[in-house]
Design a protein around this motif. Structure first.
Motif, short mmCIF file in Angstrom:
data_model
loop_
_atom_site.label_atom_id
_atom_site.label_comp_id
_atom_site.label_asym_id
_atom_site.label_seq_id
_atom_site.Cartn_x
_atom_site.Cartn_y
_atom_site.Cartn_z
N GLU A 80 0.74 -0.91 -0.01
CA GLU A 80 0.39 0.43 0.18
C GLU A 80 0.70 1.17 0.17
O GLU A 80 0.79 2.63 -1.12
CB GLU A 80 -0.65 0.21 1.30
CG GLU A 80 -2.30 -0.89 0.83
CD GLU A 80 -3.03 -1.11 1.84
OE1 GLU A 80 -4.16 -1.09 1.89
OE2 GLU A 80 -2.44 -1.91 3.45
N MET A 81 1.92 1.13 0.54
CA MET A 81 3.12 2.17 0.67
C MET A 81 3.28 2.42 -0.64
O MET A 81 4.17 3.79 -1.25
CB MET A 81 4.04 2.03 1.85
CG MET A 81 3.52 1.75 3.28
SD MET A 81 2.26 3.92 3.87
CE MET A 81 3.66 5.01 3.26
N THR A 82 3.69 1.90 -1.67
CA THR A 82 4.47 1.38 -2.55
C THR A 82 3.28 2.17 -2.95
O THR A 82 4.00 3.12 -4.18
CB THR A 82 4.88 0.31 -2.52
OG1 THR A 82 5.62 -0.23 -1.99
CG2 THR A 82 5.64 0.33 -4.48
N GLU A 83 2.18 1.70 -3.59
CA GLU A 83 1.59 2.09 -4.00
C GLU A 83 0.84 3.63 -3.80
O GLU A 83 0.76 4.61 -4.55
CB GLU A 83 -0.08 1.09 -4.11
CG GLU A 83 -0.08 0.31 -4.83
CD GLU A 83 -0.95 -0.51 -4.09
OE1 GLU A 83 -2.13 -0.15 -3.78
OE2 GLU A 83 -1.41 -1.72 -5.00
N MET A 84 1.09 4.63 -2.84
CA MET A 84 1.00 5.37 -2.11
C MET A 84 1.87 5.98 -2.90
O MET A 84 2.08 7.63 -3.16
CB MET A 84 0.63 6.49 -1.08
CG MET A 84 -1.03 5.25 -0.50
SD MET A 84 -0.80 6.02 1.74
CE MET A 84 -1.19 7.80 1.46
N GLU A 85 3.46 6.12 -2.95
CA GLU A 85 4.65 6.51 -3.37
C GLU A 85 4.35 6.62 -4.93
O GLU A 85 4.72 7.86 -5.74
CB GLU A 85 5.85 5.46 -2.63
CG GLU A 85 6.80 6.22 -3.44
CD GLU A 85 8.23 5.60 -2.52
OE1 GLU A 85 8.94 5.25 -3.48
OE2 GLU A 85 8.00 5.53 -1.18
N LYS A 86 4.07 5.90 -5.35
CA LYS A 86 3.98 5.88 -6.90
C LYS A 86 2.79 6.72 -7.20
O LYS A 86 2.80 7.74 -8.26
CB LYS A 86 3.78 4.13 -7.53
CG LYS A 86 3.64 4.66 -9.48
CD LYS A 86 3.70 3.50 -9.73
CE LYS A 86 2.86 3.13 -11.02
NZ LYS A 86 2.47 1.32 -11.47
N LEU A 87 1.62 6.34 -6.66
CA LEU A 87 0.63 7.68 -7.55
C LEU A 87 0.50 8.95 -6.94
O LEU A 87 1.09 10.47 -7.59
CB LEU A 87 -0.70 7.59 -5.68
CG LEU A 87 -2.37 8.47 -6.03
CD1 LEU A 87 -1.81 8.73 -8.01
CD2 LEU A 87 -2.84 7.91 -5.53
N SER A 88 1.93 9.32 -5.72
CA SER A 88 2.51 11.12 -5.30
C SER A 88 4.00 10.85 -6.75
O SER A 88 3.40 12.90 -6.36
CB SER A 88 3.00 10.58 -4.26
OG SER A 88 2.41 10.49 -3.60
N ARG A 89 4.08 10.43 -7.07
CA ARG A 89 5.23 11.09 -7.92
C ARG A 89 4.74 11.21 -9.09
O ARG A 89 4.64 12.24 -10.08
CB ARG A 89 6.22 9.58 -8.23
CG ARG A 89 7.14 9.74 -8.86
CD ARG A 89 8.39 8.46 -8.92
NE ARG A 89 8.06 7.39 -8.97
CZ ARG A 89 7.72 6.67 -7.86
NH1 ARG A 89 8.77 7.03 -6.69
NH2 ARG A 89 7.37 5.35 -8.34
N MET A 90 3.70 10.21 -9.58
CA MET A 90 3.05 10.10 -10.46
C MET A 90 1.58 11.62 -11.04
O MET A 90 2.33 12.46 -12.25
CB MET A 90 1.57 9.41 -11.23
CG MET A 90 2.89 7.94 -11.46
SD MET A 90 1.15 6.59 -11.82
CE MET A 90 0.15 7.10 -13.58
N THR A 91 1.92 12.17 -9.58
CA THR A 91 0.86 13.60 -10.14
C THR A 91 1.59 14.66 -9.47
O THR A 91 0.93 15.75 -10.54
CB THR A 91 0.32 13.71 -8.10
OG1 THR A 91 -0.90 12.74 -8.60
CG2 THR A 91 -0.68 14.85 -7.81
#
Length: 339
Positions: A80-91
């Motif tokens: 879940e933390m990896t997904e949040m990190e990926k989403l933050s980077r894409m945003t």
């Protein structure tokens, strides 16, 4: 979900048994700032905060989250933390690209700064509240509300253009809504649970009185300094009896090196009116035992010091004078008796 939040909040909120003075909404927010120097150079800064406590940093070059507390992952899994990190980077990448591509249309002049704040708040007895705001040069442009972007009234035509563009992508709108209304509250509750021991610790304040530079002839600047307290919410006031002194001025609450806090309260008064004033401190660590420091106690100590020391000095001088005089009147030891 609301009933689960209410049950957890009652248990997890730090300082839940404190006075109403210290009740604060519990919030988690992410702050993202992009500095656009030209079309090829953007510098980004990011951080995340649980109330006034920073829990995460952000490495701008790699888009990697930095965990500043042992419990900064809350109860989220590594996936879940990896997904949040990926989403933050894409945003962040997408946001920077949008402002670059529309810099001319929106009349953005390099260099300029874009600030994004997003997160959620939990309130006892109410549903969680998600928020996301975008600002340009410190002025609000748009905010996310009810699954869409609304322009700021002060943002003018630029704010309307930004909101119109962001509302075109329905998929991004849905992701943003779910992030603010579901993911963020769950993560916030997990942080409160994982960091409970750290968040609920109490450190008692220490307080002392002093004077600052004299504001004018015949006036005093009374200063009440308070340090070493945790958590941050505190109430400090100059009082006369039970009456608060409205001229009291407060400094910023500043951090100490050990994670506790410091502040000072000042009061400009006529010197002849200083007696009878006191500084009162209320903090959750003190329970119902307020710290009260009386200014007259401080000034009376000076009088006590003078009352003791001055007579001692006078007696010492008098004894020295009598001894010297007695020495002059004493007959020489080598005189022959006439008997």
């Amino acid at each position: 979900m609301l009933f689960l939040q209410l049950a957890l909040l009652v248990v997890l909120l730090p300082g839940g048994d404190s006075k109403d003075d210290f009740q604060e909404p519990t919030s988690f927010r992410v702050i993202y700032i992009s500095s656009f120097y030209n079309r090829s150079w953007v510098q980004a800064l990011g951080s995340a905060w649980l109330g006034e406590l920073q829990t995460h940093g952000w490495e701008s070059h790699t888009g990697t989250l930095i965990y500043l507390r042992p419990w900064s992952k809350g109860n989220f899994s590594n996936k879940e933390m990896t997904e949040m990190e990926k989403l933050s980077r894409m945003t962040s990448i997408g946001l920077n690209q949008v402002f670059h591509n529309h810099a001319s249309q929106w009349q953005l002049e390099y260099p300029f700064h874009v600030q994004v704040t997003k997160g959620c708040e939990l309130h006892i007895g109410e549903a969680s509240v998600g928020f996301m705001r975008i600002a340009y040069q410190g002025l609000d442009l748009a905010r996310f509300q009810n699954n869409s972007w609304l322009p700021s009234p002060k943002g003018g035509r630029r704010a309307q253009q930004v909101s119109r563009l962001f509302n075109l992508n329905k998929i991004i709108l849905g992701i943003t809504h779910r992030l603010l209304t579901d993911t963020c509250p769950r993560f916030l509750l997990g942080l409160l649970d994982a960091g409970k021991a750290d968040l609920q610790r109490q450190a008692r304040p220490e307080a002392w009185l002093s004077t600052g530079p004299s504001p004018a002839p015949g006036r005093l600047m009374l200063v009440c300094q308070v340090s070493g307290f945790y958590p941050k919410p505190i109430w400090v006031m100059w009082m006369r009896g039970e009456q608060e002194q409205q001229g009291t001025q407060q400094s910023d609450i500043l951090p100490n090196a050990d994670g506790t806090w410091y502040l000072r309260k000042s009061l400009d008064v006529e010197a002849i009116e200083a007696d009878g004033l006191s500084c009162r401190v209320r903090h959750s660590s003190l329970e119902d035992q307020d710290i009260i420091l009386y200014w007259e106690h401080r000034s009376s100590m000076g009088w006590i010091f003078l009352a003791v020391i001055v007579p001692l000095v006078l007696l010492t001088v008098l004894a020295f004078w009598l001894r010297k005089r007695w020495t002059r009147c004493e007959p020489p030891s080598n005189l022959i008796s006439l008997e």
